[in-house]
Design a protein around this motif. Structure first.
Motif, PDB file in Angstrom:
ATOM      1  N   TRP A   1       0.807  -1.213   0.000  1.00 14.23           N
ATOM      2  CA  TRP A   1       0.000   0.000   0.000  1.00 14.23           C
ATOM      3  C   TRP A   1       0.847   1.274   0.000  1.00 14.23           C
ATOM      4  N   ARG A   2       2.127   1.141   0.232  1.00 11.54           N
ATOM      5  CA  ARG A   2       3.031   2.279   0.049  1.00 11.54           C
ATOM      6  C   ARG A   2       3.555   2.346  -1.379  1.00 11.54           C
ATOM      7  N   SER A   3       3.186   1.344  -2.186  1.00 15.60           N
ATOM      8  CA  SER A   3       3.667   1.275  -3.566  1.00 15.60           C
ATOM      9  C   SER A   3       2.530   1.261  -4.582  1.00 15.60           C
ATOM     10  N   TRP A   4       1.299   1.119  -4.120  1.00 12.59           N
ATOM     11  CA  TRP A   4       0.132   1.017  -4.993  1.00 12.59           C
ATOM     12  C   TRP A   4      -0.734   2.264  -4.814  1.00 12.59           C
ATOM     13  N   HIS A   5      -1.071   2.895  -5.917  1.00 15.28           N
ATOM     14  CA  HIS A   5      -1.867   4.134  -5.877  1.00 15.28           C
ATOM     15  C   HIS A   5      -1.329   5.029  -4.758  1.00 15.28           C
ATOM     16  N   ILE A   6      -0.052   5.346  -4.863  1.00 14.91           N
ATOM     17  CA  ILE A   6       0.693   5.988  -3.783  1.00 14.91           C
ATOM     18  C   ILE A   6       0.047   7.296  -3.342  1.00 14.91           C
ATOM     19  N   SER A   7      -0.440   8.086  -4.296  1.00 16.12           N
ATOM     20  CA  SER A   7      -1.011   9.383  -3.927  1.00 16.12           C
ATOM     21  C   SER A   7      -2.270   9.223  -3.084  1.00 16.12           C
ATOM     22  N   LEU A   8      -3.120   8.252  -3.422  1.00 12.51           N
ATOM     23  CA  LEU A   8      -4.328   7.999  -2.625  1.00 12.51           C
ATOM     24  C   LEU A   8      -3.964   7.402  -1.269  1.00 12.51           C
ATOM     25  N   SER A   9      -3.031   6.444  -1.263  1.00 10.11           N
ATOM     26  CA  SER A   9      -2.613   5.824  -0.002  1.00 10.11           C
ATOM     27  C   SER A   9      -2.015   6.858   0.936  1.00 10.11           C
ATOM     28  N   ARG A  10      -1.195   7.744   0.384  1.00  5.45           N
ATOM     29  CA  ARG A  10      -0.566   8.783   1.215  1.00  5.45           C
ATOM     30  C   ARG A  10      -1.615   9.754   1.754  1.00  5.45           C
ATOM     31  N   TRP A  11      -2.562  10.131   0.907  1.00  2.94           N
ATOM     32  CA  TRP A  11      -3.645  11.021   1.328  1.00  2.94           C
ATOM     33  C   TRP A  11      -4.399  10.408   2.509  1.00  2.94           C
ATOM     34  N   CYS A  12      -4.779   9.148   2.370  1.00  6.96           N
ATOM     35  CA  CYS A  12      -5.562   8.485   3.426  1.00  6.96           C
ATOM     36  C   CYS A  12      -4.718   8.235   4.669  1.00  6.96           C
ATOM     37  N   ARG A  13      -3.439   7.966   4.493  1.00  8.18           N
ATOM     38  CA  ARG A  13      -2.573   7.765   5.656  1.00  8.18           C
ATOM     39  C   ARG A  13      -2.457   9.058   6.473  1.00  8.18           C
ATOM     40  N   GLU A  14      -2.326  10.196   5.774  1.00 11.32           N
ATOM     41  CA  GLU A  14      -2.158  11.472   6.456  1.00 11.32           C
ATOM     42  C   GLU A  14      -3.444  11.981   7.095  1.00 11.32           C
ATOM     43  N   TYR A  15      -4.565  11.833   6.387  1.00  8.28           N
ATOM     44  CA  TYR A  15      -5.801  12.471   6.854  1.00  8.28           C
ATOM     45  C   TYR A  15      -6.781  11.516   7.526  1.00  8.28           C
ATOM     46  N   ILE A  16      -6.639  10.211   7.293  1.00  8.45           N
ATOM     47  CA  ILE A  16      -7.541   9.244   7.933  1.00  8.45           C
ATOM     48  C   ILE A  16      -6.795   8.462   9.014  1.00  8.45           C
ATOM     49  N   TYR A  17      -5.749   7.741   8.622  1.00 12.58           N
ATOM     50  CA  TYR A  17      -5.043   6.878   9.569  1.00 12.58           C
ATOM     51  C   TYR A  17      -4.483   7.665  10.749  1.00 12.58           C
ATOM     52  N   GLU A  18      -3.727   8.727  10.468  1.00 12.89           N
ATOM     53  CA  GLU A  18      -3.095   9.481  11.550  1.00 12.89           C
ATOM     54  C   GLU A  18      -4.131  10.164  12.445  1.00 12.89           C
ATOM     55  N   THR A  19      -5.252  10.586  11.845  1.00 15.54           N
ATOM     56  CA  THR A  19      -6.307  11.209  12.653  1.00 15.54           C
ATOM     57  C   THR A  19      -6.960  10.194  13.579  1.00 15.54           C
ATOM     58  N   VAL A  20      -7.311   9.031  13.034  1.00 16.28           N
ATOM     59  CA  VAL A  20      -7.967   7.998  13.845  1.00 16.28           C
ATOM     60  C   VAL A  20      -7.040   7.511  14.952  1.00 16.28           C
ATOM     61  N   VAL A  21      -5.771   7.281  14.611  1.00 17.23           N
ATOM     62  CA  VAL A  21      -4.818   6.781  15.611  1.00 17.23           C
ATOM     63  C   VAL A  21      -4.564   7.828  16.692  1.00 17.23           C
ATOM     64  N   SER A  22      -4.487   9.103  16.299  1.00 17.34           N
ATOM     65  CA  SER A  22      -4.253  10.151  17.292  1.00 17.34           C
ATOM     66  C   SER A  22      -5.428  10.280  18.267  1.00 17.34           C
ATOM     67  N   ILE A  23      -6.630   9.975  17.800  1.00 16.76           N
ATOM     68  CA  ILE A  23      -7.817  10.071  18.660  1.00 16.76           C
ATOM     69  C   ILE A  23      -8.011   8.812  19.501  1.00 16.76           C
ATOM     70  N   THR A  24      -7.842   7.644  18.877  1.00 22.63           N
ATOM     71  CA  THR A  24      -8.163   6.383  19.551  1.00 22.63           C
ATOM     72  C   THR A  24      -6.952   5.654  20.132  1.00 22.63           C
ATOM     73  N   ARG A  25      -5.742   6.014  19.657  1.00 22.66           N
ATOM     74  CA  ARG A  25      -4.519   5.297  20.031  1.00 22.66           C
ATOM     75  C   ARG A  25      -4.613   3.825  19.653  1.00 22.66           C
ATOM     76  N   ASN A  26      -5.331   3.554  18.552  1.00 28.15           N
ATOM     77  CA  ASN A  26      -5.561   2.179  18.130  1.00 28.15           C
ATOM     78  C   ASN A  26      -5.158   2.033  16.662  1.00 28.15           C
ATOM     79  N   PRO A  27      -3.938   1.525  16.382  1.00 30.89           N
ATOM     80  CA  PRO A  27      -3.489   1.377  14.994  1.00 30.89           C
ATOM     81  C   PRO A  27      -4.377   0.445  14.167  1.00 30.89           C
ATOM     82  N   ALA A  28      -4.940  -0.571  14.810  1.00 27.08           N
ATOM     83  CA  ALA A  28      -5.807  -1.507  14.080  1.00 27.08           C
ATOM     84  C   ALA A  28      -7.047  -0.790  13.555  1.00 27.08           C
TER      85      ALA A  28
END
Length: 382
Positions: A260-287
């Motif tokens: 996922w760091r190599s496939w559709h990189i621009s979309l993956s990076r967008w979601c990692r920055e704005y979805i994953y990091e936001t959810v993890v910062s709020i919930t402290r739950n990487p899963a």
């Protein structure tokens, strides 16, 4: 709009010619005008939406400090419009949405607009002039098929705009490379020759045919997506812009995270920055962050049951990989050196098959048909 057509090639080369023949001070506005005309020709609704989105971003985003309320209002409005059209594509049986088709490029420029608003809100990019914002959002090479290029990278390239024969040559070569992927390798070699060879197999209901069709589909998905990205990247380079690479040999990655760091990189990076990091910062739950991210990626493609299941499938794959890292750290040092290469090759093989079997969820006729295909492949001996 089909991109393996003479009309698109004429648009591409005509845009490059008009762009470099235009005077420097108005060159980017000319490009934006060409992009607007392109949308007006092929999808006037999309042209209107992009104009509205650009105006919203300029009014709300180009302030010394972007208020949280303004960010929420603009982003939620744009995302709601995107969701409306994506639901309309799937639920054609609903009377209200019977004639709804998703506007050309809506998915890509919506995410670019959200990216701009988020970067302005956090102050990571400076205030942009209306000219800079319009030229960024109306950038024809990435308007319809991506990548979701970043505003900060775009502004840097814009600041050093000059005619460079080397970049023109690189761009043209990349475009040819993309068309070879699409027309020769994907359409002719994989879809036609490999497809016909599969259809000639005597046991059409057997496990081997089911498996080979999965392989064919997996190869085609990559070749089509990456081929379009190659054309877009080459087009941008001919105009003097180096946009983000979108694929980096994803089928040779040893785990699903690297994929996922190599496939559709621009979309993956967008979601990692704005979805994953936001959810993890709020919930402290990487899963939970991984599953939420993959659900968004799935629904970005299409809001439907099959893409939701596909998103959960990949999300769970990432969660299992996260837990596996702790186990791997303990036993990997004990693996004899001669076997390290074998373990790596096995990891690549398992990863690419995990991805290919995930595509079955998307492209089969439904969950029942997906289970039938899995039954053929995995339980062929019964």
């Amino acid at each position: 709009m089909a991109f393996v057509t003479l009309s698109w090639i004429l648009w591409l080369w005509g845009t490059v010619l008009v762009y470099w023949l235009s005077p420097g001070p108005v060159r980017l506005l000319v490009l934006a005008l060409v992009s607007l005309v392109f949308l007006l020709v092929y999808d006037p609704l999309s042209a209107a939406l992009l104009c509205i989105f650009a105006l919203m971003c300029h009014i709300a985003g180009n302030r010394e400090s972007v208020p949280t309320a303004a960010l929420a209002a603009v982003v939620s409005s744009m995302v709601a419009i995107l969701i409306f059209f994506k639901i309309g594509v799937v639920n054609r049986d609903l009377a209200l949405l019977q004639t709804v088709l998703i506007p050309l490029g809506l998915s890509f420029y919506t995410f670019r607009c959200v990216h701009f608003m988020m970067e302005r809100y956090t102050g990571r990019v400076p205030i942009c002039s209306l000219r800079e914002l319009i030229s960024y959002l109306f950038f024809l090479p990435t308007l319809v098929v991506g990548p979701i290029h970043r505003i900060d990278d775009y502004l840097k390239d814009m600041a050093r705009q000059r005619f460079d024969p080397r970049m023109l040559s690189e761009g043209a070569e990349r475009i040819v490379y993309g068309y070879v992927k699409l027309a020769v390798i994907s359409n002719f070699l994989v879809e036609r020759l490999f497809g016909e060879w599969i259809l000639e197999h005597p046991d059409q209901d057997g496990a081997l045919v089911a498996y080979l069709l999965i392989v064919k589909n997996g190869l085609n998905v990559y070749l089509q997506f990456s081929g379009y990205s190659d054309i877009a990247i080459g087009f941008a380079r001919m105009l003097g812009f180096r946009v983000l690479e979108n694929f980096n040999w994803p089928y040779l990655q040893p785990n699903i995270s690297s994929f996922w760091r190599s496939w559709h990189i621009s979309l993956s990076r967008w979601c990692r920055e704005y979805i994953y990091e936001t959810v993890v910062s709020i919930t402290r739950n990487p899963a939970l962050g991984a599953i939420s991210t993959m659900l968004v990626i799935g629904m970005w493609h299409e809001i439907s049951t099959r893409y939701i299941i596909w998103g959960i499938y990949h999300g769970l794959g990432l969660v299992i990989w996260q837990y596996w890292q702790g186990i791997k750290a303990r036993w990997m040092p004990t693996v004899p050196q001669p076997l390290v290469g074998f373990v790596y090759a096995l990891s690549v093989l398992l990863t690419v098959h995990f991805v290919w079997f995930g595509f079955v969820i998307i492209y089969s006729g439904g969950l029942r048909e997906t289970l039938v295909i899995f039954d053929k492949v995995f339980l062929w001996w019964l």
